[in-house]
Write an enzyme that holds these catalytic residues in place. Structure first.
Site, PDB file in Angstrom:
ATOM      1  CD  GLN A  77      -2.866   0.974   2.472  1.00  0.00           C
ATOM      2  OE1 GLN A  77      -2.820  -0.022   3.179  1.00  0.00           O
ATOM      3  NE2 GLN A  77      -3.700   1.977   2.703  1.00  0.00           N
ATOM      4  CB  CYS A  83      -5.880  -1.205   3.571  1.00  0.00           C
ATOM      5  SG  CYS A  83      -7.386  -0.914   4.535  1.00  0.00           S
ATOM      6  CG  HIS A 254      -5.219  -2.334   7.920  1.00  0.00           C
ATOM      7  ND1 HIS A 254      -5.045  -1.359   6.976  1.00  0.00           N
ATOM      8  CD2 HIS A 254      -4.158  -3.177   7.795  1.00  0.00           C
ATOM      9  CE1 HIS A 254      -3.913  -1.596   6.313  1.00  0.00           C
ATOM     10  NE2 HIS A 254      -3.371  -2.705   6.792  1.00  0.00           N
ATOM     11  CG  ASN A 286      -0.582  -4.678   7.537  1.00  0.00           C
ATOM     12  OD1 ASN A 286      -1.041  -3.958   6.656  1.00  0.00           O
ATOM     13  ND2 ASN A 286      -0.365  -4.246   8.758  1.00  0.00           N
ATOM     14  CD1 TRP A 288      -0.607  -0.099   5.086  1.00  0.00           C
ATOM     15  CD2 TRP A 288      -0.370  -0.228   7.302  1.00  0.00           C
ATOM     16  NE1 TRP A 288      -1.585   0.681   5.646  1.00  0.00           N
ATOM     17  CE2 TRP A 288      -1.464   0.628   7.010  1.00  0.00           C
ATOM     18  CE3 TRP A 288      -0.030  -0.443   8.629  1.00  0.00           C
ATOM     19  CZ2 TRP A 288      -2.206   1.248   8.004  1.00  0.00           C
ATOM     20  CZ3 TRP A 288      -0.786   0.171   9.614  1.00  0.00           C
ATOM     21  CH2 TRP A 288      -1.851   1.000   9.313  1.00  0.00           C
TER      22      TRP A 288
END
Length: 644
Positions: A77, A83, A254, A286, A288
Site C-alpha cells: 500500500q 487497504c 484495516h 498486512n 502495508w
C-alpha cells in the site's frame, strides 16, 4: 468466448495501432496524467507529483510487468487509504488463473527488450462489473514523488503490474481519491466474477463455539483449494479507531488478505501414532508490508519450535517483517471480527469433482413511481418491487445463494453519491406460480439491509417454488441492480413481469382459452390417518392438485402416514361454476405409484381464505366410498385476479 464491454468505448487494439501509425507513446485522454485524475475534493497537491513512465522510475533496471511471477509481496500500500483494494490484490496474486482474467495476454503486454519498438505505453485490464467483463485501457504514466511511486508498489523496483492494475481500477472510480475506504469483497468480486460472502466472526460467536469454528475452517480451507479469494478485518466503532494499532500488532479498520489456511500435524509417523497434535492455522498479510501479529505462532515465536525445520520449509515459513504472518485459527476468530469469502463458481454443465452451482442473473432497476416499493415493512408498496421465481429441487433442505449487487456509485463520490441501502425478502409460494405475487407470503429467508455494494445470503430451503423480492430499504428510491440466484440443481429461475393470466384473444371461443373469472390458491396443509397400501417398503406420500385440466404435484415426503406438506397450487379459473378442485394422495413407488385417497372440493368465490378438513374417498367406481384418512386444506378464491 467472453463477451466484453469496453470502458468508455476504448479498444486496446485500435488505440495501439494508432500509436504505431503516429510512432508515439499512448497518453490516455480519458484519464489524463493530471491532478484531476488524482483527486476530486482538491486540485492542489501538498507534495509535487510527477507522472512518469516505468522506464524513468526504475532506471537503470529494465521495467517489467512481473519479476519472477506474481506473489502477495508485489502489492504494498502507498499513500492512499485503499487497504481494502490492496488486500484483494494480495489475494489475487496467489491465483494465476484468476490473475490471467484481470491481466489478459500478459506475455504480449510485457516489456520486450528484443523488440522495444513494439512498446507503446498502453495496457489493458479486465474487471467484472454488473454481470459483464469490462476492459479498461490505461497508459503507463504513474504518479511519483521524489522518483518513488505514490500509491501501490512492489518490493521489486522494476515490477509494475500492481501499480497499473490500481490505475485501471482508479480510472473506473473516476480518481485515485475515490478509492479511499471500501469493501475488500467488492474488489474480489470485480477480479473474479464470483459471489462474495461476509462472515461476522464476533456476532456469530465463532471464538467460543468449536463446532462453528471447525465448520468455518473447513469452508475456508476448501475455499483455498477451490481458488476462492478471502480477506479479514477488525471492525471499528468510531472514526478515531481507524487504523489504530492494537497491542497484538493488529490494526483496526484495516483489511488483511488471507493467503493460506492449513491443518498442521505435529508428531507424524508410526511411533507418534498416539501422540499427534493438530493445529488449525491461517496466514494473513498486512497490505502495508509491515506491522504483524505478535501473539502465538507469530514470526519467531516459540510455538514454531514444535515443528521440524523441514515442516516449516514446506509451509514456506520465512521470519521477515514483510507484513505476512501465521496465527492459530482460534486466535483468528477471537481477534478478527469479519471475514470475507469470494466464491469463484464454476458455471460449466458437467463438473464431477466439485459441487455444481447453477446461476441465474438479471440486471434491472428500481424506478420511483413504478417499481421502487421499499422493504417489506412498506406493506402498501412492497410488492411493486421486481420479483423473481426459482425452484429448489434438493431433498428436504436444498441450498441456495442469493446475491444482490447495486451499481457501483464510487465514480459519483464527487457529487456526494453513496451506496443505497439494499436487501431482499424470500417467500415460499405455490408450486406452479408463474405470475407476480400480490400478497406477502410467510418469510422463507431474507438478507439484512445494508448500504454495501453487494449483499449475499446462503439459504437452506425445502423443496418447492420461491419468490425473491429485491428492494431498497426506503420506497421511491431509484437505482440499478443485478441479482444472482445460485442453486445446486437447475432452478428454472425467471423474472416475473406479468401480473396474471389473461387468456387467449384469438381462441377465446374455447372454454380452456377464455379469460379467467377468478383466482384460486389451494394449499395442502397436511393429511392424517392414511393407510399404507401397495408393496412399498415405506409410505412415501405426495399429493396432486387438479383444476380445469391443470395438475400440480407436491414434493414426496418420506416414510410417513401423517404428512405435512404446506405446499400449494395456483389456478386462474375460467368456469368456476362448473369446475372443482380435485386433490389426490399417492404413495410413491419405484415402479407404479399407489392411490391412497382423494377429495373433490367445489369452488366458492368467498374473497377470503378458509381452512377445512375433508374425508378421503376412493376413485372411479368407489368415488363415493370413504377410505382411511383426512386431508386439511386452505383455499382462497377471489374474483379480483390481483388478490393473491
Amino acid at each position: 468466448m467472453v463477451r466484453l464491454h469496453y470502458y468508455r468505448d476504448q479498444k486496446y487494439s485500435n488505440l495501439k495501432s494508432q500509436c504505431e501509425r503516429e510512432q508515439s507513446l499512448f497518453v490516455d485522454k480519458e484519464f489524463p496524467p493530471e491532478a484531476q485524475s488524482l483527486f476530486f475534493s482538491r486540485s492542489n497537491v501538498a507534495e509535487r507529483v510527477v507522472w512518469k513512465r516505468p522506464k524513468d522510475i526504475c532506471a537503470p533496471l529494465e521495467p517489467k510487468l512481473f519479476v519472477g511471477g506474481a506473489d502477495s509481496h508485489d502489492v504494498t500500500q502507498g499513500k492512499l487509504g485503499n487497504c481494502w483494494f490492496v488486500a484483494a490484490c494480495s489475494s489475487l496474486a496467489l491465483r494465476p488463473s484468476l490473475l490471467d482474467k484481470v491481466i489478459p495476454d500478459k506475455k504480449h503486454q510485457e516489456w520486450d527488450p528484443q523488440h522495444p519498438d513494439n512498446y507503446k505505453g498502453i495496457f489493458r485490464f479486465r474487471f467484472y462489473r454488473q454481470g459483464k467483463w469490462t476492459e479498461v485501457v490505461v497508459d503507463d504514466m504513474l504518479p511519483t514523488i521524489n522518483g518513488e511511486l505514490v500509491y501501490i508498489h512492489s518490493t521489486e523496483k522494476n515490477e509494475f503490474w500492481s501499480a497499473l492494475v490500481e490505475k485501471a481500477y482508479a480510472k473506473m472510480a473516476g480518481t485515485y481519491e475515490a478509492l479511499e475506504a471500501g469493501n475488500t469483497g467488492d474488489a474480489l468480486v470485480d477480479f473474479t466474477g464470483g459471489v462474495g460472502e461476509s462472515v461476522n466472526l464476533k456476532e456469530g460467536g465463532y471464538a467460543n463455539d468449536p463446532e462453528k469454528r471447525e465448520q468455518l475452517f473447513k469452508t475456508m480451507q476448501k475455499g483455498m483449494k477451490d481458488q476462492s479469494l478471502m480477506s479479514a478485518s477488525i471492525k471499528i466503532t468510531n472514526r478515531n479507531e481507524m487504523e489504530q494499532k492494537l497491542e497484538t500488532g493488529l490494526v483496526k479498520g484495516h483489511a488483511y488478505g488471507v493467503t493460506d489456511v492449513k491443518k498442521v500435524t505435529i508428531g507424524e509417523g508410526l511411533l507418534s501414532l498416539f501422540n499427534k497434535q493438530h493445529f488449525h492455522m491461517i496466514r494473513l498479510r498486512n497490505p502495508w508490508g509491515q506491522k504483524e501479529w505478535n501473539g502465538a505462532w507469530s514470526d519467531g515465536s516459540e510455538e514454531w519450535n514444535k515443528l521440524k525445520e523441514n515442516d516449516r520449509k514446506k509451509m514456506g515459513i520465512i521470519f521477515d517483517n514483510d507484513g505476512e504472518f501465521w496465527m492459530s485459527f482460534e486466535d483468528f476468530c477471537s481477534h478478527f471480527t469479519n471475514a470475507t469469502l469470494c466464491h469463484v463458481v464454476n458455471p460449466s454443465i458437467i463438473n464431477v469433482i466439485f459441487k455444481q452451482w447453477h446461476v441465474y442473473k438479471h440486471n434491472y432497476q428500481w424506478t420511483p413511481g413504478q417499481n421502487a416499493g421499499g422493504c417489506v415493512q412498506n406493506r402498501a408498496s412492497f410488492l411493486k418491487n421486481p420479483q423473481y421465481a426459482f425452484d429448489v429441487k434438493d431433498g428436504e433442505s436444498g441450498q441456495a445463494m442469493i446475491a444482490l449487487m447495486q451499481e457501483d456509485r464510487r465514480k459519483d463520490k464527487s457529487k456526494g453519491a453513496t451506496n443505497l441501502t439494499i436487501g431482499f425478502y424470500v417467500m415460499k409460494v405455490e408450486e406452479n406460480r408463474k405470475y407476480r405475487v400480490h400478497t406477502v407470503f410467510k418469510k422463507a429467508g431474507d438478507s439484512i439491509f445494508i448500504n454495501a455494494r453487494e449483499i449475499m445470503s446462503r439459504l437452506h430451503l425445502g423443496k418447492g417454488r420461491y419468490v425473491v423480492v429485491p428492494s431498497t430499504y426506503e420506497p421511491e428510491v431509484s437505482g440499478n441492480f443485478m441479482i444472482r440466484i445460485y442453486t445446486e440443481k437447475r432452478s428454472r429461475a425467471r423474472f416475473l413481469d406479468q401480473e396474471h393470466s389473461v387468456g387467449s384473444k384469438i381462441w377465446c371461443c374455447l372454454p380452456q382459452c377464455r379469460a379467467p373469472q377468478c383466482i384460486v390458491s389451494v394449499y395442502i396443509v397436511s393429511a392424517s390417518g392414511l393407510q399404507r397400501t401397495g408393496v412399498s417398503l415405506t409410505p412415501d406420500p405426495y399429493a396432486t392438485i387438479s383444476c380445469e385440466g391443470r395438475k400440480v404435484k407436491t414434493p414426496v415426503l418420506k416414510n410417513t402416514l401423517e404428512p405435512k406438506w404446506n405446499a400449494g397450487a395456483l389456478f386462474y379459473v375460467r368456469q368456476p361454476q362448473k369446475s372443482q378442485i380435485t386433490i389426490q394422495i399417492w404413495d410413491y413407488n419405484w415402479t407404479i405409484d399407489t392411490f391412497m385417497g382423494q377429495a373433490k372440493i367445489p369452488i366458492n368465490i368467498t374473497n377470503s381464505k378458509t381452512q377445512s378438513t375433508h374425508n378421503l374417498k376412493g376413485r372411479r367406481r368407489r368415488q363415493y366410498e370413504e377410505v382411511p384418512g383426512t386431508i386439511t386444506v386452505q383455499i382462497a378464491a377471489y374474483a379480483d385476479l390481483f388478490s393473491i
